[in-house]
Design a protein around this motif. Structure first.
Motif, PDB file in Angstrom:
ATOM      1  N   LEU A 127       4.189  14.284   2.470  1.00 24.11           N
ATOM      2  CA  LEU A 127       3.800  12.894   2.738  1.00 24.11           C
ATOM      3  C   LEU A 127       4.839  11.921   2.201  1.00 24.11           C
ATOM      4  O   LEU A 127       5.198  10.934   2.858  1.00 24.11           O
ATOM      5  CB  LEU A 127       2.429  12.611   2.121  1.00 24.11           C
ATOM      6  N   HIS A 128       5.342  12.197   1.011  1.00 21.92           N
ATOM      7  CA  HIS A 128       6.355  11.312   0.421  1.00 21.92           C
ATOM      8  C   HIS A 128       7.675  11.393   1.186  1.00 21.92           C
ATOM      9  O   HIS A 128       8.343  10.373   1.403  1.00 21.92           O
ATOM     10  CB  HIS A 128       6.564  11.665  -1.052  1.00 21.92           C
ATOM     11  N   SER A 129       8.063  12.609   1.597  1.00 22.75           N
ATOM     12  CA  SER A 129       9.338  12.760   2.300  1.00 22.75           C
ATOM     13  C   SER A 129       9.325  12.086   3.663  1.00 22.75           C
ATOM     14  O   SER A 129      10.367  11.682   4.179  1.00 22.75           O
ATOM     15  CB  SER A 129       9.669  14.246   2.464  1.00 22.75           C
ATOM     16  N   ASN A 130       8.143  11.950   4.274  1.00 24.69           N
ATOM     17  CA  ASN A 130       8.027  11.275   5.566  1.00 24.69           C
ATOM     18  C   ASN A 130       7.816   9.771   5.428  1.00 24.69           C
ATOM     19  O   ASN A 130       7.679   9.085   6.442  1.00 24.69           O
ATOM     20  CB  ASN A 130       6.868  11.869   6.375  1.00 24.69           C
ATOM     21  N   GLY A 131       7.779   9.287   4.190  1.00 25.63           N
ATOM     22  CA  GLY A 131       7.571   7.854   3.988  1.00 25.63           C
ATOM     23  C   GLY A 131       6.250   7.382   4.545  1.00 25.63           C
ATOM     24  O   GLY A 131       6.184   6.367   5.244  1.00 25.63           O
ATOM     25  N   THR A 132       5.181   8.125   4.239  1.00 24.65           N
ATOM     26  CA  THR A 132       3.876   7.836   4.835  1.00 24.65           C
ATOM     27  C   THR A 132       3.289   6.527   4.333  1.00 24.65           C
ATOM     28  O   THR A 132       2.580   5.840   5.075  1.00 24.65           O
ATOM     29  CB  THR A 132       2.903   9.001   4.541  1.00 24.65           C
ATOM     30  N   TRP A 133       3.576   6.160   3.079  1.00 25.17           N
ATOM     31  CA  TRP A 133       3.016   4.917   2.535  1.00 25.17           C
ATOM     32  C   TRP A 133       3.911   4.323   1.464  1.00 25.17           C
ATOM     33  O   TRP A 133       4.832   4.960   0.959  1.00 25.17           O
ATOM     34  CB  TRP A 133       1.612   5.162   1.972  1.00 25.17           C
ATOM     35  N   ASP A 134       3.594   3.086   1.122  1.00 24.39           N
ATOM     36  CA  ASP A 134       4.201   2.386  -0.009  1.00 24.39           C
ATOM     37  C   ASP A 134       3.082   1.980  -0.952  1.00 24.39           C
ATOM     38  O   ASP A 134       1.992   1.583  -0.509  1.00 24.39           O
ATOM     39  CB  ASP A 134       4.963   1.135   0.447  1.00 24.39           C
ATOM     40  N   LEU A 135       3.326   2.098  -2.256  1.00 28.86           N
ATOM     41  CA  LEU A 135       2.332   1.671  -3.241  1.00 28.86           C
ATOM     42  C   LEU A 135       2.468   0.179  -3.466  1.00 28.86           C
ATOM     43  O   LEU A 135       3.531  -0.326  -3.856  1.00 28.86           O
ATOM     44  CB  LEU A 135       2.528   2.431  -4.559  1.00 28.86           C
ATOM     45  N   VAL A 136       1.363  -0.542  -3.204  1.00 28.06           N
ATOM     46  CA  VAL A 136       1.358  -2.002  -3.327  1.00 28.06           C
ATOM     47  C   VAL A 136       0.032  -2.439  -3.943  1.00 28.06           C
ATOM     48  O   VAL A 136      -0.918  -1.652  -4.067  1.00 28.06           O
ATOM     49  CB  VAL A 136       1.534  -2.684  -1.950  1.00 28.06           C
ATOM     50  N   SER A 137      -0.039  -3.687  -4.322  1.00 26.55           N
ATOM     51  CA  SER A 137      -1.310  -4.285  -4.749  1.00 26.55           C
ATOM     52  C   SER A 137      -2.096  -4.678  -3.505  1.00 26.55           C
ATOM     53  O   SER A 137      -1.511  -5.111  -2.503  1.00 26.55           O
ATOM     54  CB  SER A 137      -1.063  -5.513  -5.618  1.00 26.55           C
ATOM     55  N   LEU A 138      -3.399  -4.505  -3.558  1.00 25.12           N
ATOM     56  CA  LEU A 138      -4.238  -4.813  -2.405  1.00 25.12           C
ATOM     57  C   LEU A 138      -4.266  -6.319  -2.170  1.00 25.12           C
ATOM     58  O   LEU A 138      -4.692  -7.079  -3.048  1.00 25.12           O
ATOM     59  CB  LEU A 138      -5.654  -4.290  -2.627  1.00 25.12           C
ATOM     60  N   PRO A 139      -3.805  -6.792  -1.005  1.00 29.62           N
ATOM     61  CA  PRO A 139      -3.842  -8.223  -0.703  1.00 29.62           C
ATOM     62  C   PRO A 139      -5.266  -8.754  -0.676  1.00 29.62           C
ATOM     63  O   PRO A 139      -6.216  -8.024  -0.373  1.00 29.62           O
ATOM     64  CB  PRO A 139      -3.188  -8.315   0.674  1.00 29.62           C
ATOM     65  N   SER A 140      -5.415 -10.004  -0.959  1.00 30.39           N
ATOM     66  CA  SER A 140      -6.730 -10.629  -0.954  1.00 30.39           C
ATOM     67  C   SER A 140      -7.316 -10.619   0.459  1.00 30.39           C
ATOM     68  O   SER A 140      -6.623 -10.896   1.439  1.00 30.39           O
ATOM     69  CB  SER A 140      -6.614 -12.075  -1.457  1.00 30.39           C
ATOM     70  N   GLY A 141      -8.590 -10.258   0.547  1.00 33.32           N
ATOM     71  CA  GLY A 141      -9.271 -10.246   1.829  1.00 33.32           C
ATOM     72  C   GLY A 141      -9.119  -8.970   2.626  1.00 33.32           C
ATOM     73  O   GLY A 141      -9.695  -8.838   3.702  1.00 33.32           O
TER      74      GLY A 141
END
Length: 578
Positions: A133-147
């Motif tokens: 999953l990491h090697s395919n760039g499946t996601w980025d870790l971010v803070s959950l936006p409001s709403g």
């Protein structure tokens, strides 16, 4: 477990042997000790359970302490008058297929993330999945936006079978809880083509009739190939929350298993790649692809999500197709088809045998009915279920899993007792010298005691092999669909379809316009069927009720009658004890 039924020898060696009684069966567990500093560490949850009949323990004759143990345990096992091994035997299996069955059966699946992480094998496959999953760039870790809302996720566990008929590897897959997605915001169109089970069984029948091999391919992390257009946020995977980054969420960049739009994105991409090779997509079933060369050799492919089954008469062409898929996806060649959609497949010169033995035994073990007394019929002919009767079950888990009320639960228990006596029932597909489509249709006239509705059912054979069966009233539609599919695949002769029924009145209504005024309430259906008969597409014929094979889908039958119909279906007992 009762300590009196557990024997451990020895505790300070690399090989720890545990002989136990579980649910009236003698079981054998082998645990490869990773430490020498105590028994506790060697008995980790990585222990592999291999429950086997008593007679198979004789293979451990090299261990001098076992005979007395086996003798004492044999006496205890007689408390169960219906042990499961009285209904199972491997003597009819080839050595390779017997090894496959024996290897697959004992695999147990973890019930929680913590249990999986405590098992060396499952933990490693979870780590491998995270790396992919990491090697395919499946996601980025971010803070959950409001709403914005967040989608949950969970781990799903399965096994993969290799070309040597052994369990090739354990497989853990991270699956998003797509049922929490919001339509119009986190997903749009979701429809994706999935192979009908009738299409899969058609492939088995085609391979048996033409003596073609069946191959299986597996696309690793297939859904990661689909592009995700919507903005979706998911919680971090259980057991793999990034160190020091608690509270962050995964902003998905690629589709993931479980997301509502993932199957559509993946299938669209896969379909385009396969058609680049020169294959055509079937209009009758979009999950089937076919190719014919100038020498009239053919290749047929059916895809169910990321599992692919191929059969063909063009061996060179299939190698080119495999290489084409290898170039575009991380594809694993699993060799001859062995295990697909909970179906065990065995191929030989006599034909193809399909079995759901493992699935049946897993259900019995889950409900705790491996020791139950079997019955010879799935339903009691004297029992009639009435809507609203019975008390609701107290356990909501059982309600969702099997049935709503206690009287329904009693009926389900009887079905499980029937399965206990027939876990080895298999379907044999063979070459019978023809490819004609024959359908049997039947209706239990006003059989419902609550609304006096009829229960209709049908079964369809191609070349004498059972392909499709249901309890519903769309027999003619199923026959027309199968004929269209066979015509597209250029398989077999373009013969007239035979529709068999044991009701003379129904046959007259379908073929004779004089009955029109008396049957206005079924006018549309009659016109459709009558049109197919008039065009010569379908020919109806009468069959005596004793030879009506669709009876089993509409009525509660007695044991001898069920055995007779199952025999006509091609049911074959390859695990029956001698």
């Amino acid at each position: 477990m009762n300590p009196a039924s557990c024997f451990i020898f020895p505790e300070n060696s690399d090989l720890t042997i545990i002989v136990m009684i579980k649910q009236g069966m003698i079981g054998l567990s082998l645990c490869i000790s990773m430490h020498h500093d105590g028994l506790g560490k060697s008995l980790e949850p990585c222990t592999r359970r291999l429950f086997q009949p008593i007679e198979r323990l004789s293979k451990l004759a090299n261990f001098p302490f076992l005979p007395s143990i086996i003798e004492s345990m044999s006496n205890r096992s007689t408390r169960n008058p219906h042990p499961i091994y009285n209904f199972l035997s491997y003597h009819r299996l080839s050595s390779s297929y017997s090894a496959f069955v024996s290897t697959l059966s004992p695999v147990s699946f973890p019930n929680s993330t913590s249990e999986a992480l405590s098992h060396l094998g499952w933990r490693q496959t979870m780590v491998d999945e995270m790396a992919a999953l990491h090697s395919n760039g499946t996601w980025d870790l971010v803070s959950l936006p409001s709403g914005k809302s967040i989608v949950g996720c969970r781990w799903v566990y399965t096994v993969k079978v290799g070309t040597d008929s052994q369990v090739d590897r354990l497989k853990a897959r991270l699956v998003a809880k797509g049922y929490t997605q919001i339509y119009g915001c986190e997903y749009g169109d979701t429809f994706s083509h999935v192979a009908k089970i009738a299409s899969v069984l058609l492939f088995l029948s085609m391979a048996a009739m033409c003596h073609w091999p069946l191959y299986q391919l597996d696309i690793k992390n297939a859904f990661l190939h689909g592009e995700l257009l919507e903005e979706v946020y998911m919680e971090q995977p259980p057991g793999f929350v990034a160190w020091g980054e608690f509270g962050l969420v995964c902003k998905l960049r690629r589709s993931l298993y479980g997301l509502k739009q993932s199957p559509r994105a993946w299938f669209g991409h896969f379909s385009s790649i396969v058609q680049e090779f020169g294959m055509f997509r079937s209009e009758a079933d979009h999950s089937i692809f076919y190719h014919h060369n100038s020498s009239s050799q053919c290749i047929y492919l059916v895809v169910y999500v990321d599992d692919i089954v191929i059969t063909c008469s063009d061996q060179e062409g299939i190698q080119r197709l495999k290489q084409h898929l290898f170039n575009h996806f991380q594809t694993k060649d699993l060799g001859k088809l062995k295990y697909f959609l909970e179906l065990k497949i065995a191929q030989s010169s006599s034909g193809v045998v399909m079995s759901q033995r493992k699935y049946a035994l897993d259900i019995l073990e889950e409900i705790g009915m491996l020791e139950c007394k079997p019955v010879d019929t799935p339903m009691d002919p004297n029992v009639k279920l009435v809507l609203g009767q019975g008390k609701f079950l107290r356990d909501p888990g059982r309600y969702r899993r099997l049935s709503p009320c206690d009287n329904h639960w009693d009926v389900v228990i009887r079905i499980l007792r029937y399965i206990k006596g027939t876990p080895d029932q298999s379907m044999l597909y063979e070459d019978r010298g023809h490819t004609q489509i024959v359908g049997y249709t039947d209706a239990d006239w006003a059989g419902s005691s609550s609304d006096r509705c009829s229960t209709s059912g049908y079964c369809v054979f191609i070349g004498g092999n059972l392909i499709s069966w249901k309890t519903m009233t769309l027999t003619t539609c199923e026959l027309i669909w199968l004929r269209q599919l066979l015509q597209e695949l250029r398989f077999g002769k373009d013969e007239q379809i035979k529709l068999v029924c044991d009701n003379q009145a129904a046959l007259h209504i379908a073929s004779n316009p004089i009955f029109h005024e008396r049957t206005k309430y079924i006018e549309v259906d009659c016109h459709f069927i009558r049109e197919k008969i008039a065009s010569g597409c379908i020919a109806t014929s009468f069959v005596n009720s004793n030879d009506q094979l669709a009876d089993i889908f509409t009525k509660s039958l007695r044991g001898p009658r069920i055995k007779y119909i199952c025999n006509k279906f091609g049911a074959y007992d390859i695990y029956a004890p001698t």
